[in-house]
Design an enzyme around this catalytic site. Structure first.
Site, mmCIF file in Angstrom:
data_model
loop_
_atom_site.group_PDB
_atom_site.id
_atom_site.type_symbol
_atom_site.label_atom_id
_atom_site.label_comp_id
_atom_site.label_asym_id
_atom_site.label_seq_id
_atom_site.Cartn_x
_atom_site.Cartn_y
_atom_site.Cartn_z
ATOM 1 N N LYS A 123 0.865 -1.187 0.000
ATOM 2 C CA LYS A 123 0.000 0.000 0.000
ATOM 3 C C LYS A 123 0.891 1.222 0.000
ATOM 4 C CE LYS A 123 -4.531 0.629 0.201
ATOM 5 N NZ LYS A 123 -5.546 -0.343 -0.230
HETATM 6 N N1 GLU Z 1 -7.153 -0.067 -3.414
HETATM 7 C C1 GLU Z 1 -7.860 -1.251 -3.752
HETATM 8 C C2 GLU Z 1 -7.947 -2.194 -2.569
HETATM 9 O O1 GLU Z 1 -7.810 -1.784 -1.439
HETATM 10 C C3 GLU Z 1 -7.338 -1.920 -5.023
HETATM 11 C C4 GLU Z 1 -5.922 -2.411 -4.950
HETATM 12 C C5 GLU Z 1 -5.401 -2.913 -6.285
HETATM 13 O O2 GLU Z 1 -6.147 -3.018 -7.227
HETATM 14 O O3 GLU Z 1 -4.210 -3.185 -6.327
HETATM 15 O O4 GLU Z 1 -8.247 -3.348 -2.723
#
Ligand code: GLU
Length: 433
Positions: A123
């Site tokens: 993240k």
């Molecule tokens: N931000 C989204 C999540 O928390 C998508 C993450 C992604 O597609 O890599 O799942």
């Protein structure tokens, strides 16, 4: 193209909905501890999985349009890469902290493992309120941040995607910055890009589609048919808005919704298409003519069949969990329920479909986007949707059967399934040296 800066200028200050609450990393670790105990792994394995593999904190200097210089702080955390490249969103929010990013990265690891997409978890976040920055300022921030974290990212290393406060334009800037540095176009370095720039059909609505696939299955498992069911949706952004529309299309009556500015209620059901028009024009659900104002507390306590918290972490906590009346809670957001609240909801017989299952549709279609980019071969919208639905419903069956077998809540079952996959990968790889 960017949708970050909408007509928010005349809106009131944000409510508590956007404030990161509690201790998300402590909560994520508590969930991991429960799973490790059930699975019988030792403390060494717990420590390995409780601590991020790599973290990078970067200073992001910005020349404001006014000519002033400002310094922003950003992070990228790779929680685990045992099953493949790190994968996870990038968040722009004034509430971003390193611990929040660590928690979100850990949840990405479990989400990817649970849905069997071949990624680890990551993240990113920048402490910034994107509403107060122009489009060109956001472009400069994104490009400088991308450059600063470029030792970590890449299509085989770590692949960012949209999250709170970022969108497909942000992903296009990341892809371009990385590609220009490399000297050639690398479509697979980010996902959630515009369809005209290597994005996948269906990615923009994928998280919401996934939420609704499992929400309808969860309602049916409690003997509630979608036609005639009622729902409350907290958050009307990238996840909540489309989820409300898909639920509405499935016959569910949406009686209350909220966003960071306030909440509205219409017991006869909100006309979601008309509400979307209002949101596009004003930037908020508040002030919608065909509804009454209410509060986020009332929304969480609404007497409905289904509650979809689709905003931020920690909104269902020990102080309000006992007010929740919904039969089924489907976590569109990451980490909306604290562990104490989770225990209270479980004790009260509420079915909580956990985030790592409920909102996994986004990363599933991110995976499809990356596969398409790597193959330079694009799928049709139907193919994306069919594959997404199959993966979500298979995971739902798997988690609910496992929960029944172990006689544990869905979250414990889902976390155990995911943690076991990651631990097995780590054990099979062994330690180097
Ligand atoms: N931000 C989204 C999540 O928390 C998508 C993450 C992604 O597609 O890599 O799942």
């Amino acid at each position: 193209m960017t949708t970050i800066q909408h007509a928010a200028a005349n809106l009131p200050e944000r409510s508590h909905l956007t404030a990161a609450q509690g201790d998300p990393f402590g909560n994520a670790r508590a969930q991991l501890r429960d799973a490790v105990t059930i699975l019988g792994y030792d403390d060494g394995m717990y420590e390995l999985l409780a601590n991020p593999r790599r973290e990078l904190t970067v200073a992001v200097p910005l020349h404001r349009d006014s000519g002033e210089m400002e310094l922003l702080i950003g992070h990228r955390v790779q929680h685990n890469v045992s099953r493949g490249p790190a994968k996870g969103g990038l968040r722009y929010s004034p509430d971003v902290t390193l611990d929040e990013v660590r928690a979100l990265a850990m949840w990405m690891t479990w989400k990817c493992a649970l849905l069997d997409v071949p990624y680890g978890g990551a993240k990113g976040g920048i402490r910034i309120d994107p509403r107060h920055y122009s489009c060109s300022e956001l472009e400069r921030v994104t490009r400088r941040y991308t450059s600063e974290i470029s030792p970590l990212i890449g299509p085989d290393h770590d692949i960012p995607a949209p999250d709170v406060g970022t969108d497909e334009q942000t992903m296009a800037w990341i892809m371009d910055t990385y590609s220009v540095q490399k000297g050639h176009t690398v479509l697979g370095v980010s996902t959630g890009k515009p369809v005209s720039l290597g994005g996948s059909l269906g990615r923009a609505t994928s998280t919401s589609r996934g939420v609704v696939h499992v929400a309808l299955a969860a309602l049916r498992s409690r003997g509630i048919q979608p036609e005639g069911a009622t729902a409350a949706v907290q958050g009307f952004g990238k996840v909540g808005r489309h989820a409300a529309r898909f639920l509405h299309d499935a016959g569910v009556r949406i009686v209350t919704v909220s966003d960071q500015y306030g909440a509205i209620r219409a017991d006869g059901g909100l006309d979601i298409a008309v509400l979307e028009g209002h949101v596009d024009a004003t930037g908020s659900v508040t002030g919608f003519a065909d509804a009454d104002p209410t509060s986020n507390d009332n929304l969480l306590a609404a007497d409905v069949d289904l509650l979809v918290p689709a905003a931020v972490e920690g909104v269902i906590h020990v102080g309000n969990a006992m007010q929740v009346k919904a039969t089924v809670v489907v976590e569109g957001a990451n980490g909306p329920t604290t562990p104490e609240a989770d225990r209270l909801l479980n004790a009260a017989g509420t079915l909580v479909v956990p985030d790592i299952l409920a909102n996994a549709g986004g990363v599933i279609v991110s995976y499809f986007e990356w596969v398409q980019a790597n193959q330079a071969y694009w799928w049709g919208a139907d193919e994306v949707e069919t594959r997404l639905a199959k993966r979500m419903l298979t995971a739902w069956e798997h988690v609910s059967t496992h929960a029944e077998k172990l006689q544990v809540p869905l979250r414990t079952a889902a976390t155990c399934l995911a943690v076991e996959r990651v631990a097995q990968a780590a054990l099979l790889r062994g330690l180097y040296p």
